[in-house]
Design an enzyme around this catalytic site. Structure first.
Site, mmCIF file in Angstrom:
data_model
loop_
_atom_site.group_PDB
_atom_site.id
_atom_site.type_symbol
_atom_site.label_atom_id
_atom_site.label_comp_id
_atom_site.label_asym_id
_atom_site.label_seq_id
_atom_site.Cartn_x
_atom_site.Cartn_y
_atom_site.Cartn_z
ATOM 1 N N MET A 26 -13.362 27.073 11.259
ATOM 2 C CA MET A 26 -11.743 26.941 10.791
ATOM 3 C C MET A 26 -11.877 26.793 9.369
ATOM 4 O O MET A 26 -12.469 25.626 9.096
ATOM 5 C CB MET A 26 -11.102 26.017 11.727
ATOM 6 C CG MET A 26 -11.107 26.115 13.116
ATOM 7 S SD MET A 26 -10.129 24.749 14.046
ATOM 8 C CE MET A 26 -11.626 23.952 14.343
ATOM 9 N N GLN A 78 -20.607 31.563 8.946
ATOM 10 C CA GLN A 78 -19.756 32.636 9.215
ATOM 11 C C GLN A 78 -19.412 33.228 7.703
ATOM 12 O O GLN A 78 -19.146 32.546 6.697
ATOM 13 C CB GLN A 78 -18.438 32.468 9.732
ATOM 14 C CG GLN A 78 -17.680 33.646 10.069
ATOM 15 C CD GLN A 78 -16.411 33.261 10.590
ATOM 16 O OE1 GLN A 78 -15.508 32.519 9.991
ATOM 17 N NE2 GLN A 78 -16.013 33.559 11.918
ATOM 18 N N CYS A 108 -10.053 36.594 11.378
ATOM 19 C CA CYS A 108 -8.985 35.703 10.830
ATOM 20 C C CYS A 108 -7.872 36.451 10.351
ATOM 21 O O CYS A 108 -7.488 37.578 9.825
ATOM 22 C CB CYS A 108 -9.693 35.283 9.389
ATOM 23 S SG CYS A 108 -8.342 34.075 8.396
ATOM 24 N N LYS A 147 -17.336 37.846 15.216
ATOM 25 C CA LYS A 147 -16.070 37.329 15.931
ATOM 26 C C LYS A 147 -14.731 37.983 15.688
ATOM 27 O O LYS A 147 -14.560 38.458 14.281
ATOM 28 C CB LYS A 147 -15.890 35.788 15.442
ATOM 29 C CG LYS A 147 -14.586 35.071 16.147
ATOM 30 C CD LYS A 147 -14.823 33.676 15.473
ATOM 31 C CE LYS A 147 -13.644 32.782 16.415
ATOM 32 N NZ LYS A 147 -12.177 33.145 16.209
ATOM 33 N N ASP A 210 -6.813 28.667 23.079
ATOM 34 C CA ASP A 210 -6.122 27.856 23.649
ATOM 35 C C ASP A 210 -7.011 26.959 24.666
ATOM 36 O O ASP A 210 -6.628 26.571 25.527
ATOM 37 C CB ASP A 210 -4.938 28.462 24.423
ATOM 38 C CG ASP A 210 -4.116 28.967 23.453
ATOM 39 O OD1 ASP A 210 -3.765 28.653 22.500
ATOM 40 O OD2 ASP A 210 -3.403 30.085 23.863
ATOM 41 N N ARG A 233 -8.649 24.772 17.524
ATOM 42 C CA ARG A 233 -7.504 23.736 17.285
ATOM 43 C C ARG A 233 -7.466 22.778 18.127
ATOM 44 O O ARG A 233 -7.214 21.584 17.902
ATOM 45 C CB ARG A 233 -6.238 24.483 17.477
ATOM 46 C CG ARG A 233 -5.889 25.483 16.031
ATOM 47 C CD ARG A 233 -4.694 26.243 16.375
ATOM 48 N NE ARG A 233 -4.855 27.085 17.544
ATOM 49 C CZ ARG A 233 -3.608 27.640 18.005
ATOM 50 N NH1 ARG A 233 -2.366 27.314 17.832
ATOM 51 N NH2 ARG A 233 -3.665 28.395 19.088
#
Length: 332
Positions: A26, A78, A108, A147, A210, A233
């Site tokens: 992130m 990454q 992204c 990803k 999620d 997150r």
């Protein structure tokens, strides 16, 4: 197919992970201080912030700081970009500086990234995406992973096709976030839609989107057929939670306060006082949102306004210690 147990080891090519719960990369979040905490508290793998390939190759900005390993193992870096040459060059630099795994960012959704035709914008140009993947794989001996999202929008769900081509090009693992780029982070991730990627490839698959609890992790594995899960997150304000999903004990309330203080000190040391104060504010906000939900707005604002690190941490510890919900959990 039975759902794999989250605590069991997992391999990406020759690299073995201690469990099947991974901290997502992130930008602006998974810097070295954050990754160190997540790793210490049991994450199966932690991934660097997205590093722009050209900037790394040309030693610009914070790219080298983002590359740092500092003893964490396995080290997954990454990279993002849109030019095969720079992706290959950055991959070589990362591998030469301790990267055990190179991950290609094609997920992204940020406008400043997709506007430069990087990140999930590459899903709109599979030919360019494949050339970038091939160049990266050929540049290094370490495993290369990918990803991405389900597609650019609901009318262009092409993750299965890109994943299949990536496997043929030598990619060793694919991670899918169960949303399209145009969804950003709205609504719920479609865990069932990830299964089409599972059916298209034979290499390992990580499901993302999620995941907040052990129940979520088990459900996303069952729905997608994936081999492991990735948490993004859901780890903000609780970096220890990645390991907890895999079955590691969570820190006590006292230990959580110690983690907050340590994290703050490490950020100041890593970035320097002035930059560290700025970078730390969002993390302190997430800690408050997780651990001190009833803190008055004015008290939260006072923590953010202060430019004295000792004052910030004194206010922060007072906020955490005085919260009734935290005290109740401590007593339990």
């Amino acid at each position: 197919m039975p759902v794999p147990h989250l605590a069991t080891p997992f391999s990406i090519g020759p690299v073995t992970l201690r469990n099947r719960v991974v901290l997502a990369p992130m930008s602006g979040v998974t810097d070295l201080p954050f990754r160190e905490i997540a790793w210490r508290w049991g994450a199966g793998l932690v991934v660097t912030e997205m590093i722009a390939s050209r900037e790394l190759a040309m030693s610009r900005g914070e790219s080298w700081a983002r590359l740092k390993r500092a003893g964490l193992g396995p080290h997954m870096v990454q990279l993002a970009g849109r030019e095969p040459h720079w992706m290959a060059e950055a991959a070589r630099i990362a591998a030469d500086n301790g990267a055990d795994i190179i991950d290609i960012n094609m997920g992204c959704p940020a406008k400043k990234v997709t506007g430069g035709l990087s990140g999930s914008a590459l899903m709109r140009d599979p030919v360019l995406a494949l050339s970038l993947i091939e160049a990266t794989v050929k540049a290094v001996d370490v495993p290369v992973t990918l990803k991405m999202r389900l597609g650019w929008d609901e009318n262009s769900i092409n993750a299965p096709q890109i994943a299949r081509q990536a496997e043929e090009a030598g990619v060793r693992l694919v991670t899918i976030h169960g949303r399209t780029r145009m969804q950003f982070y709205e609504g719920r991730a479609d865990w069932n839609a990830i299964r089409a990627v599972r059916e298209a490839i034979s290499i390992p698959l990580i499901a993302n989107g999620d995941v907040q609890s052990p129940a979520d992790a088990r459900e996303i594995l069952a729905a997608s057929g994936a081999d492991a899960v990735m948490m993004g997150r859901g780890a903000q304000g609780r970096p220890w939670h990645v390991g907890a999903i895999a079955g590691h004990p969570s820190p006590s309330c006292r230990e959580q306060r110690e983690i907050v203080a340590e994290h703050y000190e490490e950020m100041l040391a890593f970035y320097g006082r002035e930059a560290g104060l700025r970078h730390a504010r969002k993390h302190l906000g997430w800690y408050i949102d997780r651990l001190a939900t009833s803190l008055p707005v004015e008290d939260k604002a006072a923590i953010f306004r202060s430019t004295d690190p000792e004052d910030v941490m004194q206010k922060m510890m007072q906020a955490l210690q005085l919260q009734p919900e935290l005290a109740a959990r401590e007593a339990a």
